[in-house]
Structures are given as C-alpha cells and as structure tokens.
Design an enzyme around this catalytic site. Structure first.
Site, short mmCIF file in Angstrom:
data_model
loop_
_atom_site.label_atom_id
_atom_site.label_comp_id
_atom_site.label_asym_id
_atom_site.label_seq_id
_atom_site.Cartn_x
_atom_site.Cartn_y
_atom_site.Cartn_z
N THR A 139 50.69 65.52 5.59
CA THR A 139 49.84 66.29 6.77
C THR A 139 48.49 67.06 6.15
O THR A 139 48.11 67.24 6.79
CB THR A 139 51.32 67.98 7.58
N THR A 199 54.60 66.36 1.97
CA THR A 199 55.72 67.88 1.08
C THR A 199 56.74 66.67 0.96
O THR A 199 57.36 67.33 0.07
CB THR A 199 55.93 69.27 1.81
N ASP A 200 57.45 66.19 1.62
CA ASP A 200 58.52 65.43 1.22
C ASP A 200 58.60 65.25 0.35
O ASP A 200 60.38 65.34 -0.31
CB ASP A 200 58.77 64.43 2.60
N LYS A 225 61.74 70.99 -3.26
CA LYS A 225 62.09 71.06 -1.07
C LYS A 225 62.76 71.94 -0.81
O LYS A 225 64.17 70.92 -0.92
CB LYS A 225 60.89 69.91 -0.89
N1 ASP Z 1 56.65 63.37 6.76
C1 ASP Z 1 55.14 64.34 5.41
C2 ASP Z 1 54.74 64.09 4.33
O1 ASP Z 1 55.71 64.23 3.62
C3 ASP Z 1 55.12 65.48 5.68
C4 ASP Z 1 53.99 66.50 5.84
O2 ASP Z 1 53.44 65.92 4.57
O3 ASP Z 1 54.55 67.82 4.61
O4 ASP Z 1 53.73 63.37 4.28
#
Ligand code: ASP
Length: 466
Positions: free
Chosen positions: A112, A188-189, A267
């Site tokens: 993101t 973040t995932d 996370k």
């Molecule tokens: N699904 C996304 C990822 O981990 C969520 C994010 O970027 O926070 O790439």
C-alpha cells in the site's frame, strides 16, 4: 475515439463479474457511459479499479466529481457516449541534495505504501521516484538525501524467498556504496516475515535497515504513509541503531512511531494503523519527527565501516503447522511425503499437540524432517518438560523452540536448512540467537505495556496503582 479493442488498459483492475459486465457492453476504463441499473440511471466516467478491490462494482466518476460504485448484478445496460483518458501524475519536484545530510536509499517492494489512489481519477498511481515522494512528503528532505530503487511492485502476500534474496543482495550493494541508512517500503501483511528473514540474511550491518509500510493508502486523510516514511527515513539517516527494524505507528493517534526489532515483531491487527507490536519484549525505540528515543540499551550500534555479512540463502521446503484440537496425523504425513525438510509447529499452551499425532512425528523423525515447537500464545517460552506430552514429544524428536515466534522460527529454519541438514547442527543454529530472535526471559514490563498506548497506559497505571 480509439477502437475499443486497441485501448491497452481498458479493463484496468477489473475482474470477475465486473469484468464480464464491461466486456458484455464493450465499455471500459475512461469510457463516458450511461448506465441503466435496477438502482437507477447513472452517467459518468469509468475509473480504473484498485486490483485488491472487490469484483462486484464498476466505479464511475460522476459529473459532480463524486465517485460512485455501481453494483454490477443490477446493471441492465451500459452505453459509451464518450471517451476521455485522464492522466494523473504527482507533481515531480527535484529532491534537494544537501552536502552534509545523511544519504538514505529507499528500496521499494510494493504494498500500500507504494501506491496512491488518486481521488480525482480513482487511478492507482505509483508514488515512488524521489521527485514524486518529495512532491507528496516534502518533509523527507529535512533529514536526508534520498535515492529510490524499485526492486519489486507486489503486495506482500506475494513476497517469497526470491524477493528476500534479492533484497538482501540489494542491501549489501547499498552498504558497499556507503549509504548511511536503508529504508525498505513493504506491504504490511508479511513485513514481519521479511524483517525476520533479513535479520538472518544480513548480519552485522553497519547502518540501520528500516522496513516501513502503511495500513491506509496516501489518498485517505487518515493515511499513515507520510508519517511512517518520515519516521523511517529519520531512523535510517540519523539513529545509531544498526539493526533490521520495523518502523510503524505506535498509538492509533499520530503521536509517535515505534521501532521494533526484526525478529520480535508481529502484525497484530488487520486494520488499525498501530498494528505492529513487539512480542515478548519491549520495542527498541520511539520515534517522532525530531528524535529517535531508545527504550533499551542492548541494540547493535552504527559503525563507519562498510562491512556486512550477506548470507542470502533459503530452503523453502519448510512449513508452519498451526495445531488445532483433533488434528489428524495425515497433516504431518502429507508434508513428509511432499518432501518438506522442516516443520514448525505452533502448539497449544506450553507447546502441545494431541497424542494422535505421535506416530506421524515418529515418521517425521525417521525421514530426517526437522520439527520445532513454538507456541500459539505468542507470548512466553515453549516448556516441554512440565507435562508428559512435552516429554513424549521430545522423545519423538520435536525440539522446543524457546520463545521463537512461529513465523520467525519458519524464517530461521528456511535459512538454516539452506546451510546444513545435520540434525545436531540444525538444532544448534536454531537455538543460538543471532539477531535477538530468542530472549532469555521476558522483561516484566513487556507484556504489561500496551505498546502504542503510551503515554496513556502510564497515566492509567498511575491512576490505578496509587
Ligand atoms: N495487502 C497489503 C500488503 O501487505 C497491505 C499493505 O500494504 O499494508 O502488501
């Protein structure tokens, strides 16, 4: 108007039912359309769709400027009345270079944080070159001279061993070039998985290596992207912490960020911005726009040399088995048969599974599969000497994994198995901490401090203790 079939990105981001509807009516992205639907009539410009968005809406920019999602199951007619391709670009401004400021490289992998949904066109656009970043977050220039390199452009669920190896090598090259710090933009995932793997692949870095992401894209007023980036570049450029770290929101408010050690971070919330927590320990530091404030002393310090050990190998024949009551032995057997070399079990309580699995664990041992136990509770150590179950399992070759987090045990086992298959050596390497992945004991305040709640929790404690 260009022929419909010649428009390259005419279905950009659309899939499933939404894609079918667009194909059926021969309309696509940037078509000005009249739509008849069970919900009414609409007229607007079809916008590109974010790939992760649902497959049941077509998004229109109305003449009023608002975007509207039209449910595709109700659409009975769509007619193209015009075509208007919109281009949107973040104003590029040259990132100012100033002698004397630390040089930081931002390595991009996607997620993101690398995307920005333009609210006017609805298009997902990259915000990544130094100029684009400077255009959207000018404060970045206050702390450093920034260079950006896009390594990948994927959501982090798609990150795997090849990316980890590529990242480790890129980090090595940057350190050799003499940068003062490295920031890694990452979804973040699986940021914690990457942080753990990099903690093993990149050892004794002379400079900070800071993973950063955002829970909300930067088109949203509540986005954490800019602040996280500011905190991460501040850390990379100026802090004396030369470790692999995760830098994300501390509290849900934007008071400060937290720096977490790459091997103890997880996370913990699917949507909060303050989603990362240091588990079984306290975070490394707090960071705001002006200052990095260490919360502990035992971190590796920045050095001026360019020496680093890059050990970028990974055997992906490793799995995590999350135990549940009534699990059958065939779960373990199928992994043995498929040729897996290592299994990390996330067991109940102190590290248990039911007796029904024992024969399969015996078969794993005979097949030379290395099995490590971790705990689903996440907090606390595996303790396999307390109950009979634990002792039985050790006799079957299951090795207690101390307080390795399950994903960290996975990351380390994949890395270890790329070095050796010798059971004693695998055990030794797994249980010898090299990047803070095992702590002897948990600090008394580790579990107590609701990280990210500070200073609110301090106030709470004061009120209730005295
Ligand atoms: N699904 C996304 C990822 O981990 C969520 C994010 O970027 O926070 O790439």
């Amino acid at each position: 108007m260009s022929a419909f079939a010649d428009r390259p990105d005419r279905f950009k981001g659309y899939r499933g039912a939404a894609l079918e509807v667009l194909e059926r009516f021969q309309v696509g992205v940037w078509s000005q359309v009249r739509v008849v639907s069970t919900r009414g009539r609409f007229e607007g410009l079809i916008l590109p769709r974010q790939e992760s968005a649902d497959a049941s809406h077509v998004v229109l920019k109305m003449i009023t400027g608002y975007n509207v999602g039209v449910e595709v199951s109700g659409i009975t007619e769509m007619v193209e009345v015009g075509y208007r391709e919109a281009h949107y670009k973040i104003p590029e401004q040259d990132f100012p270079y100033a002698e004397g400021k630390p040089n930081v490289t931002l390595l991009g992998t996607g997620g993101t944080i690398a995307s920005r949904l333009d609210y006017r066109t609805g298009a997902v656009i990259p915000a990544f070159s130094p100029g684009e970043l400077y255009g959207s977050v000018p404060e970045l220039a206050d702390t450093c001279n920034l260079t950006t390199k896009k390594l990948y452009g994927v959501f982090s669920e798609n990150i795997g061993p090849d990316h980890w190896i590529g990242l480790a090598k890129a980090i090595g090259e940057e350190i050799e070039r003499g940068v003062d710090g490295i920031v890694i933009g990452h979804g973040t995932d699986t940021m914690a998985h990457t942080a753990a793997v990099l903690s093993f692949m990149v050892q004794d870095s002379p400079v900070p290596i800071v993973l950063v992401g955002s829970q909300r894209s930067s088109d949203r007023p509540s986005s954490d992207a800019a602040l996280n980036l500011i905190h991460a570049t501040k850390t990379a450029g100026t802090s004396d912490m030369a470790e692999v770290m995760v830098c994300m929101f501390g509290p849900t408010s934007d008071q400060y960020g937290l720096l977490h050690r790459g091997t103890r971070v997880r996370k913990m919330h699917s949507s909060y911005r303050s989603t990362f927590r240091t588990v079984s320990d306290i975070p490394l530091a707090m960071v705001d726009r002006h200052l990095v404030t260490p919360l502990r002393e035992d971190y590796k310090r920045r050095r001026t040399d360019k020496n680093v050990t890059i050990d970028a190998v990974f055997d992906d024949r490793v799995s995590i088995v999350y135990y549940y009551p009534s699990m059958k032995p065939d779960v373990i057997d199928s992994l043995i048969q498929a040729g897996y070399r290592g299994i990390v079990i996330a067991g109940t309580g102190l590290g248990h599974v039911n007796k029904g699995l024992y024969p399969a664990l015996q078969r794993a041992k005979e097949a030379g599969v290395h099995v490590f136990m971790t705990v689903q509770t996440l907090w606390g150590h595996v303790q396999m000497n307390v109950y009979e179950t634990g002792r039985d399992m050790q006799a079957l070759g299951v090795i207690p994994g101390a307080n390795l987090l399950p994903e960290v045990a996975f990351a380390k086992l994949g890395w270890v198995l790329a070095h050796t298959d010798d059971p004693d050596e695998v055990r030794r390497m797994m249980l010898t901490p090299i990047a803070g992945e095992i702590t002897e004991r948990e600090p008394f305040d580790g579990y107590m401090i609701l990280q990210g709640g500070l200073p609110e929790v301090e106030e709470f404690n004061l009120k209730h203790m005295f």
